[in-house]
Write an enzyme that holds these catalytic residues in place. Structure first.
Site, PDB file in Angstrom:
ATOM      1  CB  THR A  44      -0.900   0.046   1.252  1.00  0.00           C
ATOM      2  OG1 THR A  44      -0.094  -0.068   2.426  1.00  0.00           O
ATOM      3  CG2 THR A  44      -1.959  -1.041   1.215  1.00  0.00           C
ATOM      4  CG  ASN A  46       1.341   3.791   3.946  1.00  0.00           C
ATOM      5  OD1 ASN A  46       1.220   2.869   3.146  1.00  0.00           O
ATOM      6  ND2 ASN A  46       1.253   3.624   5.242  1.00  0.00           N
ATOM      7  CD  GLU A 110      -2.135   1.665   5.519  1.00  0.00           C
ATOM      8  OE1 GLU A 110      -2.278   0.524   5.083  1.00  0.00           O
ATOM      9  OE2 GLU A 110      -1.609   1.941   6.597  1.00  0.00           O
TER      10      GLU A 110
HETATM   11  C1  LIG Z   1      -8.416  -2.174   0.696  1.00  0.00           C
HETATM   12  C2  LIG Z   1      -7.840  -2.208   2.071  1.00  0.00           C
HETATM   13  C3  LIG Z   1      -8.657  -2.525   3.153  1.00  0.00           C
HETATM   14  C4  LIG Z   1      -8.147  -2.572   4.431  1.00  0.00           C
HETATM   15  N1  LIG Z   1      -8.987  -2.884   5.480  1.00  0.00           N
HETATM   16  C5  LIG Z   1      -8.482  -2.970   6.734  1.00  0.00           C
HETATM   17  C6  LIG Z   1      -9.338  -3.303   7.843  1.00  0.00           C
HETATM   18  O1  LIG Z   1     -10.549  -3.502   7.701  1.00  0.00           O
HETATM   19  N2  LIG Z   1      -8.773  -3.391   9.072  1.00  0.00           N
HETATM   20  C7  LIG Z   1      -7.430  -3.166   9.284  1.00  0.00           C
HETATM   21  O2  LIG Z   1      -6.993  -3.281  10.410  1.00  0.00           O
HETATM   22  N3  LIG Z   1      -6.608  -2.815   8.265  1.00  0.00           N
HETATM   23  C8  LIG Z   1      -7.101  -2.712   6.996  1.00  0.00           C
HETATM   24  N4  LIG Z   1      -6.291  -2.366   5.960  1.00  0.00           N
HETATM   25  C9  LIG Z   1      -4.959  -1.869   6.255  1.00  0.00           C
HETATM   26  C10 LIG Z   1      -3.874  -2.914   6.299  1.00  0.00           C
HETATM   27  O3  LIG Z   1      -3.870  -3.492   7.580  1.00  0.00           O
HETATM   28  C11 LIG Z   1      -2.623  -2.096   6.038  1.00  0.00           C
HETATM   29  O4  LIG Z   1      -2.605  -1.743   4.670  1.00  0.00           O
HETATM   30  C12 LIG Z   1      -1.370  -2.805   6.427  1.00  0.00           C
HETATM   31  O5  LIG Z   1      -1.303  -2.816   7.820  1.00  0.00           O
HETATM   32  C13 LIG Z   1      -0.146  -2.154   5.848  1.00  0.00           C
HETATM   33  O6  LIG Z   1       0.262  -1.046   6.558  1.00  0.00           O
HETATM   34  P1  LIG Z   1       1.606  -0.267   6.198  1.00  0.00           P
HETATM   35  O7  LIG Z   1       1.384   0.481   4.930  1.00  0.00           O
HETATM   36  O8  LIG Z   1       1.805   0.699   7.353  1.00  0.00           O
HETATM   37  O9  LIG Z   1       2.711  -1.256   6.077  1.00  0.00           O
HETATM   38  C14 LIG Z   1      -6.775  -2.301   4.651  1.00  0.00           C
HETATM   39  C15 LIG Z   1      -5.954  -1.984   3.561  1.00  0.00           C
HETATM   40  C16 LIG Z   1      -6.465  -1.937   2.287  1.00  0.00           C
HETATM   41  C17 LIG Z   1      -5.565  -1.595   1.140  1.00  0.00           C
HETATM   42  N1  LIG Z   2       0.456  -2.117  -6.301  1.00  0.00           N
HETATM   43  C1  LIG Z   2       1.046  -1.292  -5.442  1.00  0.00           C
HETATM   44  N2  LIG Z   2       0.313  -0.398  -4.747  1.00  0.00           N
HETATM   45  C2  LIG Z   2       0.907   0.423  -3.872  1.00  0.00           C
HETATM   46  N3  LIG Z   2       2.227   0.457  -3.615  1.00  0.00           N
HETATM   47  C3  LIG Z   2       3.018  -0.399  -4.279  1.00  0.00           C
HETATM   48  C4  LIG Z   2       2.459  -1.317  -5.212  1.00  0.00           C
HETATM   49  N4  LIG Z   2       3.478  -2.055  -5.728  1.00  0.00           N
HETATM   50  C5  LIG Z   2       4.594  -1.630  -5.136  1.00  0.00           C
HETATM   51  N5  LIG Z   2       4.354  -0.626  -4.260  1.00  0.00           N
HETATM   52  C6  LIG Z   2       5.415   0.024  -3.458  1.00  0.00           C
HETATM   53  O1  LIG Z   2       5.374  -0.589  -2.181  1.00  0.00           O
HETATM   54  C7  LIG Z   2       5.308   0.408  -1.152  1.00  0.00           C
HETATM   55  C8  LIG Z   2       4.381  -0.012  -0.033  1.00  0.00           C
HETATM   56  O2  LIG Z   2       4.710  -1.217   0.563  1.00  0.00           O
HETATM   57  P1  LIG Z   2       4.287  -1.453   2.081  1.00  0.00           P
HETATM   58  O3  LIG Z   2       4.729  -2.835   2.377  1.00  0.00           O
HETATM   59  O4  LIG Z   2       2.860  -1.089   2.304  1.00  0.00           O
HETATM   60  O5  LIG Z   2       5.252  -0.484   2.833  1.00  0.00           O
HETATM   61  P2  LIG Z   2       4.967   0.771   3.779  1.00  0.00           P
HETATM   62  O6  LIG Z   2       4.631   0.197   5.106  1.00  0.00           O
HETATM   63  O7  LIG Z   2       6.257   1.546   3.771  1.00  0.00           O
HETATM   64  O8  LIG Z   2       3.813   1.532   3.187  1.00  0.00           O
HETATM   65  C9  LIG Z   2       4.741   1.640  -1.811  1.00  0.00           C
HETATM   66  O9  LIG Z   2       5.165   2.818  -1.172  1.00  0.00           O
HETATM   67  C10 LIG Z   2       5.267   1.528  -3.231  1.00  0.00           C
HETATM   68  O10 LIG Z   2       6.558   2.138  -3.320  1.00  0.00           O
HETATM   69 MG   LIG Z   3       1.870   0.811   2.936  1.00  0.00          MG
END
Ligand SMILES: Cc1cc2nc3c(=O)[nH]c(=O)nc-3n(C[C@H](O)[C@H](O)[C@H](O)COP(=O)(O)O)c2cc1C
Ligand SMILES: Nc1ncnc2c1ncn2[C@@H]1O[C@H](COP(=O)(O)OP(=O)(O)O)[C@@H](O)[C@H]1O
Ligand SMILES: [Mg+2]
Length: 205
Positions: A44, A46, A110
């Site tokens: 995701t 962010n 995210e």
């Molecule tokens: C479409 C989508 C739905 C999500 N729904 C939830 C949810 O219902 N509950 C939750 O705790 N996290 C949810 N998440 C968040 C994920 O837990 C989160 O993307 C993950 O912890 C990655 O975090 P990071 O970017 O800090 O690594 C969702 C993420 C996405 C992309």
């Molecule tokens: N399909 C995708 N959607 C979003 N981010 C992507 C995707 N593919 C690769 N990335 C890369 O992966 C990173 C996110 O990975 P993630 O594990 O969620 O790390 P973080 O916790 O730092 O957000 C994004 O910032 C982007 O650089």
């Molecule tokens: Mg992320």
């Protein structure tokens, strides 16, 4: 906890986004908690929640769908253009909130960037392969949120969270495949009020 009932295949009205949508958010892609790819296998991008607090203070936490564009020049040399999908508007599914499964104390935005709707969905099966692009940290991203899918939940397991996000990807895809939404992704030649402006805003960096 997630209620144990079947999910709707689409979200939001068929005839197009209704206020407050479309919602415009922008920001540089920042580091999150590093869980998306590592724990869930779902990257995701962010972005800071600042835009949200300033421009849309009333937007509720939850899961949404929309479309994104990622700045092409800054991405150059960093890989993403190799995928061939760059400099275009792509479908997206996102969460805004505190990730109750992880109990975050700060709100995050995210975004999971999905493949073009012209390609087969990699998340249509029970063994999904979530879309993975080369990293694009630091790049500016423009996001247009078009509809609300569901609230954020806590889950009994990580597998249950992953399966719900898989379904979110399918709901987002099917929702965006409707004519009144597809025109935000693909120019269909019709002049619908606000749509062309939104598309121009998306790709202006
Ligand atoms: C479409 C989508 C739905 C999500 N729904 C939830 C949810 O219902 N509950 C939750 O705790 N996290 C949810 N998440 C968040 C994920 O837990 C989160 O993307 C993950 O912890 C990655 O975090 P990071 O970017 O800090 O690594 C969702 C993420 C996405 C992309
Ligand atoms: N399909 C995708 N959607 C979003 N981010 C992507 C995707 N593919 C690769 N990335 C890369 O992966 C990173 C996110 O990975 P993630 O594990 O969620 O790390 P973080 O916790 O730092 O957000 C994004 O910032 C982007 O650089
Ligand atoms: Mg992320």
């Amino acid at each position: 906890m997630r209620p144990d009932k079947p999910r709707d295949p689409v979200a939001g009205p068929d005839n197009g986004p209704e206020p407050p949508f479309p919602v415009r958010l922008s920001g540089p892609v920042i580091k999150g908690f590093g869980r998306g790819s590592k724990d869930l296998g779902i990257p995701t991008a962010n972005i800071p929640a600042d835009d949200l607090s300033e421009k849309y203070p009333d937007l509720q936490t939850g899961v949404y769908y929309g479309v994104v564009a990622i700045a092409p020049l800054e991405a150059q040399g960093n890989g993403p253009q190799e995928g061939g999908d760059w400099n275009t508007i792509l479908p997206a599914v996102l969460s805004i909130g505190y990730n109750p499964f992880y109990k975050n104390t700060v709100r995050s935005v995210e975004i999971h960037v999905m493949p073009p709707t012209t390609k087969p969905s990699p998340t249509a099966t029970a063994q999904p392969k979530f879309n993975r692009l080369p990293d694009f940290y630091g790049t500016k991203l423009n996001l247009l949120i078009l509809g609300y899918i569901r609230p954020e939940y806590d889950y009994v397991s990580m597998d249950a969270l992953i399966e719900d996000i898989r379904v979110d990807c399918e709901v987002a895809r099917q929702s965006l495949l409707r004519e009144a939404y597809l025109r935000y992704l693909v120019d269909d030649g019709t002049a619908v009020e606000g749509v062309n402006e939104s598309r121009e805003w998306l790709v202006s960096f």
